[in-house]
Each structure stands twice: as C-alpha cells, then as structure tokens.
Design an enzyme around this catalytic site. Structure first.
Site, PDB file in Angstrom:
ATOM      1  N   TYR A 197       7.949  43.235  80.642  1.00  0.00           N
ATOM      2  CA  TYR A 197       8.416  44.430  79.902  1.00  0.00           C
ATOM      3  C   TYR A 197      10.042  44.844  80.305  1.00  0.00           C
ATOM      4  O   TYR A 197      10.427  45.583  80.339  1.00  0.00           O
ATOM      5  CB  TYR A 197       7.763  45.655  80.417  1.00  0.00           C
ATOM      6  CG  TYR A 197       6.284  45.568  79.741  1.00  0.00           C
ATOM      7  CD1 TYR A 197       6.068  46.088  78.510  1.00  0.00           C
ATOM      8  CD2 TYR A 197       5.158  45.055  80.551  1.00  0.00           C
ATOM      9  CE1 TYR A 197       4.692  46.232  78.023  1.00  0.00           C
ATOM     10  CE2 TYR A 197       3.894  44.920  80.279  1.00  0.00           C
ATOM     11  CZ  TYR A 197       3.834  45.484  78.802  1.00  0.00           C
ATOM     12  OH  TYR A 197       2.377  45.829  78.347  1.00  0.00           O
ATOM     13  N   SER A 198      10.747  43.608  80.417  1.00  0.00           N
ATOM     14  CA  SER A 198      12.056  43.630  80.963  1.00  0.00           C
ATOM     15  C   SER A 198      13.110  44.402  79.714  1.00  0.00           C
ATOM     16  O   SER A 198      13.375  43.933  78.677  1.00  0.00           O
ATOM     17  CB  SER A 198      12.679  42.312  81.207  1.00  0.00           C
ATOM     18  OG  SER A 198      14.033  42.278  81.481  1.00  0.00           O
ATOM     19  N   ASN A 199      13.554  45.608  80.262  1.00  0.00           N
ATOM     20  CA  ASN A 199      14.829  46.342  79.546  1.00  0.00           C
ATOM     21  C   ASN A 199      15.997  45.385  79.369  1.00  0.00           C
ATOM     22  O   ASN A 199      16.430  45.301  78.352  1.00  0.00           O
ATOM     23  CB  ASN A 199      15.178  47.645  80.338  1.00  0.00           C
ATOM     24  CG  ASN A 199      14.166  48.834  80.215  1.00  0.00           C
ATOM     25  OD1 ASN A 199      13.615  48.711  79.276  1.00  0.00           O
ATOM     26  ND2 ASN A 199      14.057  49.370  81.331  1.00  0.00           N
ATOM     27  N   SER A 203      10.057  45.623  84.539  1.00  0.00           N
ATOM     28  CA  SER A 203      10.901  44.665  85.066  1.00  0.00           C
ATOM     29  C   SER A 203      12.053  45.174  85.466  1.00  0.00           C
ATOM     30  O   SER A 203      12.206  46.713  85.616  1.00  0.00           O
ATOM     31  CB  SER A 203      11.229  44.039  83.543  1.00  0.00           C
ATOM     32  OG  SER A 203      12.147  44.854  82.852  1.00  0.00           O
TER      33      SER A 203
END
Length: 305
Positions: A71-73, A304
């Site tokens: 779910y990495s920004n 993330s």
C-alpha cells in the site's frame, strides 16, 4: 538525456501554513499551525514531492526503480510522476505471496499509471541494498541495468534530504517549533537542516533505530549533523501500519473539529503526540507549533513507508 520539467506539474509551493483554533493548545498559551504539504500536488502530495523532485531531475528521464509495501504511498507517487512526466517506473513490492493475486487498489493504481511491479519475498526485500540482490532486480527491470535510476524505499536518500530542507526554510519565521511524523527519517533530516528552531520527530514504527538513520542521512546530504532535532518514540501505536481504537477516535474527532480528514498512520500519530506533549507542558507558553501534514487518508489502511 534531459531532466524532466517538474514545473509542468504546477506544484503548490510554498504549501499553506494554516492556524487552527484548538483549546487543548490554547489553554497552555500555544498556537497550533498545520503545514499543509498534502496540498502540494494531488498525485505527489507532501513529503513525496519534496523527496522525489531532486531525484527525478537526477534520473534525467531514465527508468526509475524503487521499493515499497503493498500500500506504498511512495510507490504510488513515483508511478504517478512517471505517467505525468513520461518516464518508465518499476516498483519492487515486498511480499512474493502477492504475485498472481488481484491487485489491491493501491497497486492497481500504480499499474494503471504504467509501473511495472516486481514481487519479491521478504528475505530478498530486506537484502535489497546488497549488491548481488540489487543486481538481480535490475536484471528483471526493462532496459539495460545501467540505464535504471534507483531510489531507495520511502525515497529517503541524500537528494531527498536536500529537497526536504526547503520545507524547513518555508517554515522559518512562521513557527517556533516544527514537528513531523517519521518513517524512514528523510523528511526529518531535511526539515531539521532547513529550520532554525527545534524540530520534533514522531516515529510511526518502533525499534529505536531511527536516530541513527537520520544522522546517516544528514551525513550523506550535508557531510555532518544539522539542526536541533529530537525524537519522541511513544506514539507509534505498537508498530508500523498499526492503529488503535483510541487513535481512530482521536483522528475522527480532530477531523470533525477542524474540517480536515486525518491520515491515520502518520498524521494522526503526530497530532496525538503533540496534544499529549502540550498537556505535559513540553512547550513554553507563546510557542507556535507547526505540524507537517505529509499526506491525505487513503480509502484503505496504508502499510508502507
């Protein structure tokens, strides 16, 4: 190759500094200010813009390979930059068990923006900085390995720190204390270098290692320590990507009070920490405290850095 023209993206800089009326600060003679870095750009908000800008110029249009969780920004921002500026992106995703499964909304957005996703097991992900492991990843990337520009997890490197120093300079004169939530330490390292007063970092993961990371990043960026900064390790809620019902209730109440949706894993922990410190008398009356809003909430929890 030519560096991309980042001004085409029309970032909102400097980002707004907004005072908020909150009796939990006012009764101690304090003023809370929100540094709205979440408003810099809709696809590259907050510290993601500041960390990526100089790296994208250094990449000069080459493919960019970087790292993140499911779910990495940071992965989303890198993929969006690739789409908007026209360069290839490769995202190395922690967790080979995700390969072959339907993409979650975060990774689906990365893929829709043209990012090629490489799923690796957690052991390989932990070893991603080792030359042999990185060489293997570059071999899997499209194009010649020597043409790929590598950005570390969370975007934190010397160029990112230099970019985040501008955040501190923007706050100079407008606040007496600056505060930011920390994942990999790059934003804190740069903020402290650019801001003339004390800077508080609120880690969002536990482990007690972040101080060393910040010092190493400042050494890489500036050749030595910069600024007056400290960490308060009490507000991570048990570890990275973890929240509690109490934190959720706090974030909901703060958002309702001030008309602002609060991102849970960074911003909520920062604001909760500042309210606690205000109640503890950690700030002298008259202090203007700038809390950096580094991002906006996602529909699902972000796991993330």
């Amino acid at each position: 190759m030519n560096a991309p023209d980042l001004e085409r993206l029309r970032p909102r800089l400097p980002s707004p500094l907004e005072p908020v009326e909150d009796e939990r600060f006012a009764r101690h003679g304090l003023t809370l200010l929100l540094k709205r870095d979440d408003l810099i750009h809709p696809d590259l908000p907050g510290n993601k813009w500041r960390k990526l800008a100089l790296n994208l110029r250094a990449a000069e249009g080459r493919p960019v390979l970087t790292f993140g969780g499911a779910y990495s920004n940071h992965l989303r921002a890198t993929a969006a930059a690739g789409r908007l500026l026209g360069f290839p992106t490769i995202g190395v995703v922690r967790g080979d068990e995700l390969a072959g499964r339907p993409l979650n909304p975060s990774l689906a957005r990365c893929a829709a923006d043209g990012m090629r996703l490489l799923f690796v097991d957690r052991a390989a992900y932990r070893a991603k900085h080792e030359p042999a492991v990185l060489a293997g990843l570059l071999e899997r990337a499209p194009g010649a390995p020597g043409d790929v520009y590598v950005v570390p997890e969370g975007g934190s490197n010397a160029l990112a720190v230099e970019g985040c120093a501008e955040l501190g300079r923007e706050l100079a004169g407008g606040a007496d204390v600056a505060a930011v939530a920390c994942g990999t330490g790059g934003t804190l390292a740069g903020l402290a270098a650019g801001f003339p007063g004390p800077v508080l970092g609120v880690p969002v993961l536990r482990g007690g290692f972040l101080g060393g990371e910040v010092r190493a990043l400042q050494e890489a960026a500036f050749g030595g320590p910069r600024g007056d900064w400290r960490l308060d390790e009490r507000f991570h809620c048990g570890g990275y990507a973890r929240t509690t019902p109490e934190l959720d209730a706090f974030a909901d109440a703060f958002g309702a009070r001030h008309g602002l949706a609060i991102e849970r894993l960074y911003v909520a922990k920062l604001l909760h920490g500042l309210v606690t410190l205000a109640e503890e008398g950690a700030f002298a009356p008259g202090t203007r405290i700038a809390a950096v809003v580094t991002g906006s909430p996602e529909p699902q929890a972000d796991s993330s850095r």
